[in-house]
Motif scaffolding. Structure first.
Motif, PDB file in Angstrom:
ATOM      1  N   TYR A  46       0.842  -1.200   0.000  1.00  0.00           N
ATOM      2  CA  TYR A  46       0.000   0.000   0.000  1.00  0.00           C
ATOM      3  C   TYR A  46       0.876   1.248   0.000  1.00  0.00           C
ATOM      4  O   TYR A  46       0.625   2.202  -0.751  1.00  0.00           O
ATOM      5  N   GLU A  49       2.600   1.480  -3.552  1.00  0.00           N
ATOM      6  CA  GLU A  49       1.759   1.966  -4.649  1.00  0.00           C
ATOM      7  C   GLU A  49       1.594   3.488  -4.582  1.00  0.00           C
ATOM      8  O   GLU A  49       1.614   4.170  -5.617  1.00  0.00           O
ATOM      9  N   THR A  79      -2.736   2.294 -11.435  1.00  0.00           N
ATOM     10  CA  THR A  79      -2.214   2.287 -10.066  1.00  0.00           C
ATOM     11  C   THR A  79      -3.183   2.944  -9.094  1.00  0.00           C
ATOM     12  O   THR A  79      -3.335   2.496  -7.952  1.00  0.00           O
ATOM     13  N   GLN A  82      -5.553   0.369  -8.318  1.00  0.00           N
ATOM     14  CA  GLN A  82      -4.934  -0.663  -7.484  1.00  0.00           C
ATOM     15  C   GLN A  82      -4.911  -0.251  -6.015  1.00  0.00           C
ATOM     16  O   GLN A  82      -5.084  -1.091  -5.121  1.00  0.00           O
ATOM     17  N   VAL A  83      -4.696   1.042  -5.760  1.00  0.00           N
ATOM     18  CA  VAL A  83      -4.747   1.549  -4.389  1.00  0.00           C
ATOM     19  C   VAL A  83      -6.146   1.340  -3.811  1.00  0.00           C
ATOM     20  O   VAL A  83      -6.305   0.900  -2.660  1.00  0.00           O
ATOM     21  N   GLU A 141       6.485  -5.533  -7.855  1.00  0.00           N
ATOM     22  CA  GLU A 141       5.042  -5.644  -7.640  1.00  0.00           C
ATOM     23  C   GLU A 141       4.515  -7.012  -8.044  1.00  0.00           C
ATOM     24  O   GLU A 141       3.641  -7.576  -7.378  1.00  0.00           O
ATOM     25  N   TYR A 145       2.437  -9.166  -5.393  1.00  0.00           N
ATOM     26  CA  TYR A 145       1.025  -9.517  -5.575  1.00  0.00           C
ATOM     27  C   TYR A 145       0.840 -11.019  -5.794  1.00  0.00           C
ATOM     28  O   TYR A 145      -0.147 -11.602  -5.327  1.00  0.00           O
ATOM     29  N   THR A 167      -4.891  -7.288  -9.923  1.00  0.00           N
ATOM     30  CA  THR A 167      -3.772  -6.346  -9.968  1.00  0.00           C
ATOM     31  C   THR A 167      -2.518  -7.018 -10.501  1.00  0.00           C
ATOM     32  O   THR A 167      -1.759  -6.420 -11.272  1.00  0.00           O
ATOM     33  N   GLU A 171      -0.083  -5.728 -13.621  1.00  0.00           N
ATOM     34  CA  GLU A 171       1.354  -5.483 -13.512  1.00  0.00           C
ATOM     35  C   GLU A 171       2.122  -6.268 -14.580  1.00  0.00           C
ATOM     36  O   GLU A 171       3.066  -5.763 -15.189  1.00  0.00           O
TER      37      GLU A 171
END
Length: 271
Positions: A46, A49, A79, A82-83, A141, A145, A167, A171
């Motif tokens: 977190y 990102e 992104t 993704q957050v 990443e 992930y 996610t 990536e």
């Protein structure tokens, strides 16, 4: 018949051992420890990102190639989503979204920025540096992930695993796009710059860029014609303003693409 019964007993014994092993491995005590570790890793990514959002803006401003700029714009938008997904994951595991400083991603960002600043402005060599810096971040990443998705499955959090896997696939796609840009045009343009000592005129690059962009966009729009945003305006942030000091670290109150103050996700300050 006795041999058949004996075989069945042996199979049952092996099954019982396996079941007992699984029970010991995933009893409440060990599961709680694994979940705690899982949440700590969520906090790391977190933080990462949010830091990458700032870095992507600065790298886009420094890029020369139209194709690379558009790729960075696209991944910036991804992104941001993704957050939001990570915030959803925090809620699903009963935790408040928060970030912890991730030394790994900060090292990757700082190394990338340093490499970019050592290259000539408006050159294709700088674009090569930007691609390498971004792919190092992408690989970090991808590893994170992928591992988190598997841990989620182990913990029985299948809905969380599905979100993280979405996610992960983004990536991987971003990494492939960067490779295509490098191989199909930017690396060769950078080589030509080095051989001639002159930057390649923009008009000579345009046909290749348009061809690459058309091919990439056609593939991207297979699932949705409206998923990807239109190209941004020509106004960009000032080049060369990278992460210069520790004061930049963890401060997510920068400007978004519309020039509006961007607050930390969920109103949380990470400093």
């Amino acid at each position: 018949m006795d041999s058949i019964n004996k075989l069945s007993e042996n199979q049952y014994a092996r099954h019982s051992i396996g079941t007992k092993g699984n029970t010991a491995r995933f009893n409440q005590k060990y599961e709680d420890k694994l979940k705690t570790f899982f949440v700590e890793e969520l906090k790391d990514i977190y933080f990462a990102e949010n830091e990458l959002l700032k870095a992507l803006e600065k790298m886009e401003a420094a890029a020369t190639s139209l194709g690379l700029k558009e790729s960075l714009q696209l991944h910036y938008t991804e992104t941001e989503e993704q957050v939001k997904r990570l915030e959803e994951v925090f809620q699903l595991v009963g935790e408040e979204p928060s970030g912890e400083k991730c030394e790994g991603i900060m090292g990757i960002i700082k190394e990338g920025i340093s490499t970019i600043e050592e290259t000539e402005e408006d050159s294709m060599v700088r674009d090569c540096a930007i691609i390498i810096a971004n792919q190092k971040a992408e690989h970090y990443e991808i590893a994170t992930y992928g591992s988190l998705a598997e841990l989620a499955r182990t913990l029985g959090l299948d809905d969380v695993a599905e979100i993280l896997n979405q996610t992960l696939e983004e990536e991987k796609s971003a990494d492939v796009t960067l490779t295509e840009l490098a191989v199909e045009s930017i690396n060769e343009d950078a080589k030509e710059e080095g051989e001639t000592g002159n930057k390649k005129p923009e008009s000579e690059n345009q046909d290749n860029r348009e061809q690459i962009n058309a091919s990439r966009k056609a593939k991207e729009h297979e699932d949705s014609d409206s998923y990807y945003p239109a190209p941004e305006s020509e106004e960009q942030s000032e080049e060369g303003e990278f992460l210069d000091s520790e004061d930049d670290i963890g401060d997510y109150r920068g400007k978004n693409r519309e020039g509006i103050d961007r607050e930390p996700a969920s109103g949380i300050d990470y400093r």
